[in-house]
Write an enzyme that holds these catalytic residues in place. Structure first.
Site, PDB file in Angstrom:
ATOM      1  N   ASP A 103       0.877  -1.165   0.000  1.00  0.00           N
ATOM      2  CA  ASP A 103       0.000   0.000   0.000  1.00  0.00           C
ATOM      3  C   ASP A 103       0.922   1.225   0.000  1.00  0.00           C
ATOM      4  O   ASP A 103       2.102   1.123   0.324  1.00  0.00           O
ATOM      5  CB  ASP A 103      -0.878  -0.041   1.255  1.00  0.00           C
ATOM      6  CG  ASP A 103      -1.595   1.263   1.479  1.00  0.00           C
ATOM      7  OD1 ASP A 103      -2.279   1.720   0.548  1.00  0.00           O
ATOM      8  OD2 ASP A 103      -1.448   1.841   2.587  1.00  0.00           O
TER       9      ASP A 103
ATOM     10  N   ASP B 288      -0.072   5.151   0.906  1.00  0.00           N
ATOM     11  CA  ASP B 288      -0.269   6.162   1.955  1.00  0.00           C
ATOM     12  C   ASP B 288      -0.414   5.513   3.326  1.00  0.00           C
ATOM     13  O   ASP B 288      -1.236   4.623   3.526  1.00  0.00           O
ATOM     14  CB  ASP B 288      -1.505   7.008   1.637  1.00  0.00           C
ATOM     15  CG  ASP B 288      -1.408   7.675   0.259  1.00  0.00           C
ATOM     16  OD1 ASP B 288      -0.287   8.056  -0.136  1.00  0.00           O
ATOM     17  OD2 ASP B 288      -2.443   7.798  -0.427  1.00  0.00           O
TER      18      ASP B 288
ATOM     19  N   TYR C 188      -5.488  13.424   0.747  1.00  0.00           N
ATOM     20  CA  TYR C 188      -5.477  13.418  -0.727  1.00  0.00           C
ATOM     21  C   TYR C 188      -4.159  13.916  -1.326  1.00  0.00           C
ATOM     22  O   TYR C 188      -4.118  14.840  -2.141  1.00  0.00           O
ATOM     23  CB  TYR C 188      -6.686  14.199  -1.272  1.00  0.00           C
ATOM     24  CG  TYR C 188      -7.969  13.463  -0.982  1.00  0.00           C
ATOM     25  CD1 TYR C 188      -8.227  12.244  -1.599  1.00  0.00           C
ATOM     26  CD2 TYR C 188      -8.891  13.954  -0.072  1.00  0.00           C
ATOM     27  CE1 TYR C 188      -9.390  11.535  -1.308  1.00  0.00           C
ATOM     28  CE2 TYR C 188     -10.054  13.246   0.222  1.00  0.00           C
ATOM     29  CZ  TYR C 188     -10.294  12.040  -0.404  1.00  0.00           C
ATOM     30  OH  TYR C 188     -11.428  11.345  -0.126  1.00  0.00           O
TER      31      TYR C 188
ATOM     32  N   ALA D 206      -9.048   7.484  -4.685  1.00  0.00           N
ATOM     33  CA  ALA D 206     -10.390   8.006  -4.927  1.00  0.00           C
ATOM     34  C   ALA D 206     -10.381   9.515  -5.153  1.00  0.00           C
ATOM     35  O   ALA D 206     -11.368  10.077  -5.624  1.00  0.00           O
ATOM     36  CB  ALA D 206     -11.317   7.658  -3.770  1.00  0.00           C
TER      37      ALA D 206
ATOM     38  N   CYS E 243      -6.173   2.650  -8.295  1.00  0.00           N
ATOM     39  CA  CYS E 243      -7.589   2.649  -8.678  1.00  0.00           C
ATOM     40  C   CYS E 243      -8.098   4.078  -8.593  1.00  0.00           C
ATOM     41  O   CYS E 243      -8.090   4.663  -7.515  1.00  0.00           O
ATOM     42  CB  CYS E 243      -8.390   1.742  -7.748  1.00  0.00           C
ATOM     43  SG  CYS E 243     -10.174   2.051  -7.902  1.00  0.00           S
TER      44      CYS E 243
ATOM     45  N   HIS F  91     -11.194   5.032  -9.159  1.00  0.00           N
ATOM     46  CA  HIS F  91     -12.672   5.003  -9.104  1.00  0.00           C
ATOM     47  C   HIS F  91     -13.218   5.198  -7.696  1.00  0.00           C
ATOM     48  O   HIS F  91     -12.498   5.050  -6.714  1.00  0.00           O
ATOM     49  CB  HIS F  91     -13.174   3.647  -9.641  1.00  0.00           C
ATOM     50  CG  HIS F  91     -12.578   3.269 -10.951  1.00  0.00           C
ATOM     51  ND1 HIS F  91     -11.728   2.194 -11.115  1.00  0.00           N
ATOM     52  CD2 HIS F  91     -12.689   3.856 -12.169  1.00  0.00           C
ATOM     53  CE1 HIS F  91     -11.360   2.114 -12.390  1.00  0.00           C
ATOM     54  NE2 HIS F  91     -11.919   3.101 -13.051  1.00  0.00           N
TER      55      HIS F  91
ATOM     56  N   CYS G 265     -15.950  -0.891  -9.437  1.00  0.00           N
ATOM     57  CA  CYS G 265     -14.911  -1.466 -10.294  1.00  0.00           C
ATOM     58  C   CYS G 265     -14.361  -2.736  -9.655  1.00  0.00           C
ATOM     59  O   CYS G 265     -14.683  -3.076  -8.526  1.00  0.00           O
ATOM     60  CB  CYS G 265     -13.800  -0.445 -10.505  1.00  0.00           C
ATOM     61  SG  CYS G 265     -12.970  -0.031  -8.959  1.00  0.00           S
TER      62      CYS G 265
ATOM     63  N   CYS H 276     -11.002  -3.036  -9.458  1.00  0.00           N
ATOM     64  CA  CYS H 276      -9.647  -2.741  -8.983  1.00  0.00           C
ATOM     65  C   CYS H 276      -9.592  -2.193  -7.559  1.00  0.00           C
ATOM     66  O   CYS H 276      -8.592  -2.384  -6.869  1.00  0.00           O
ATOM     67  CB  CYS H 276      -8.886  -1.833  -9.953  1.00  0.00           C
ATOM     68  SG  CYS H 276      -9.764  -0.456 -10.667  1.00  0.00           S
TER      69      CYS H 276
ATOM     70  N   LYS I 168      -9.338  -1.769  -3.872  1.00  0.00           N
ATOM     71  CA  LYS I 168      -9.152  -2.693  -2.754  1.00  0.00           C
ATOM     72  C   LYS I 168     -10.362  -2.619  -1.841  1.00  0.00           C
ATOM     73  O   LYS I 168     -10.870  -1.530  -1.636  1.00  0.00           O
ATOM     74  CB  LYS I 168      -7.896  -2.307  -1.934  1.00  0.00           C
ATOM     75  CG  LYS I 168      -6.583  -2.524  -2.631  1.00  0.00           C
ATOM     76  CD  LYS I 168      -5.398  -2.080  -1.760  1.00  0.00           C
ATOM     77  CE  LYS I 168      -5.261  -0.597  -1.655  1.00  0.00           C
ATOM     78  NZ  LYS I 168      -4.016  -0.113  -0.996  1.00  0.00           N
TER      79      LYS I 168
ATOM     80  N   LYS J 284      -4.161  -0.652   6.545  1.00  0.00           N
ATOM     81  CA  LYS J 284      -5.601  -0.736   6.801  1.00  0.00           C
ATOM     82  C   LYS J 284      -6.078  -2.176   6.674  1.00  0.00           C
ATOM     83  O   LYS J 284      -5.510  -2.966   5.909  1.00  0.00           O
ATOM     84  CB  LYS J 284      -6.383   0.115   5.802  1.00  0.00           C
ATOM     85  CG  LYS J 284      -6.260   1.606   6.011  1.00  0.00           C
ATOM     86  CD  LYS J 284      -7.186   2.344   5.061  1.00  0.00           C
ATOM     87  CE  LYS J 284      -7.067   3.845   5.240  1.00  0.00           C
ATOM     88  NZ  LYS J 284      -7.805   4.569   4.197  1.00  0.00           N
TER      89      LYS J 284
HETATM   90 MG   LIG Z   1      -2.831   3.258   3.494  1.00  0.00          MG
HETATM   91 ZN   LIG Z   2     -11.031   0.913  -9.682  1.00  0.00          ZN
END
Ligand SMILES: [Mg+2]
Ligand SMILES: [Zn+2]
Length: 205
Positions: free
Chosen positions: A12, A14, A23, A57, A93, A95, A108, A110, A112, A138
């Protein structure tokens, strides 16, 4: 050490490699977590393929673009290379099923904890699942790793310690295979486990 075919560490981003910034998308806001560049170098030297798998996202929400994400990843790799490491592949991803704008609003495959990004990585890298890992901060990262069929390491950075404690409070079994304070401890664990056939997960490092 030579590259050992198929041994992949999925990471992962972040809260695992870099500080969780709301963000994150500007290179000047990138801060590596302490020891993270060294952990990445250690894993590369031990012969692992390193692949970042990240939900972004912020693209879906229109906060930043795919171009920003890709520029940030290029910058991240420049910085890691200065420390002797590198990420071999970045998958993200863009989305979100609810908050996405236009075509980014979609359920989607993709995002997680789904496994689409792992499958995309498989088109470019060989993956020996029995000797591969997912590291994240997470529960969703760990679920993604399990859904895909690799071992998992929860790190205590980012949201990790919080998610671990929440599970303990609820009296649940650990949802991860191993817990490490940070990425460096996770790297040490994986290197030891893969390098020594007699190594048992319960052995302390
Ligand atoms: Mg993370
Ligand atoms: Zn996605």
């Amino acid at each position: 050490m030579a590259e050992r075919a198929g041994r992949v560490v999925f990471l992962d981003r972040d809260g695992t490699i870099n500080e969780e910034v709301h963000y994150l998308h500007r290179p000047e806001d990138l801060r590596f977590l302490p020891g993270a560049p060294e952990a990445i170098r250690m894993l590369k030297e031990a012969g692992f393929t390193l692949i970042v798998i990240t939900n972004q996202a912020g693209v879906a929400r229109g906060y930043y673009t795919c171009r920003d994400v890709e520029a940030l990843h290029a910058y991240m790799n420049e910085q890691l290379q200065k420390e002797g490491g590198r990420i071999d592949g970045f998958y993200y991803c863009p989305h979100h099923p609810v908050y996405g704008i236009g075509s980014y609003k979609t359920v989607c495959h993709c995002r997680k904890p789904d496994i689409g990004m792992f499958e995309m990585a498989e088109r470019n890298f060989s993956v020996d699942k029995a000797h591969s890992y997912m590291i994240g901060d997470k529960e969703l990262d760990i679920q993604a790793g399990h859904n895909y069929g690799v071992q998992s390491v929860l790190v205590g950075t980012g949201y990790g310690a919080e998610h671990k404690e929440a599970a303990e409070r609820q009296g649940r079994e650990p949802f991860y295979d191993y817990y490490a304070e940070d990425l460096k401890a996770a790297a040490r664990y994986i290197i030891l486990k893969e390098g020594d056939p007699a190594f048992r997960p319960e052995d302390k490092i």
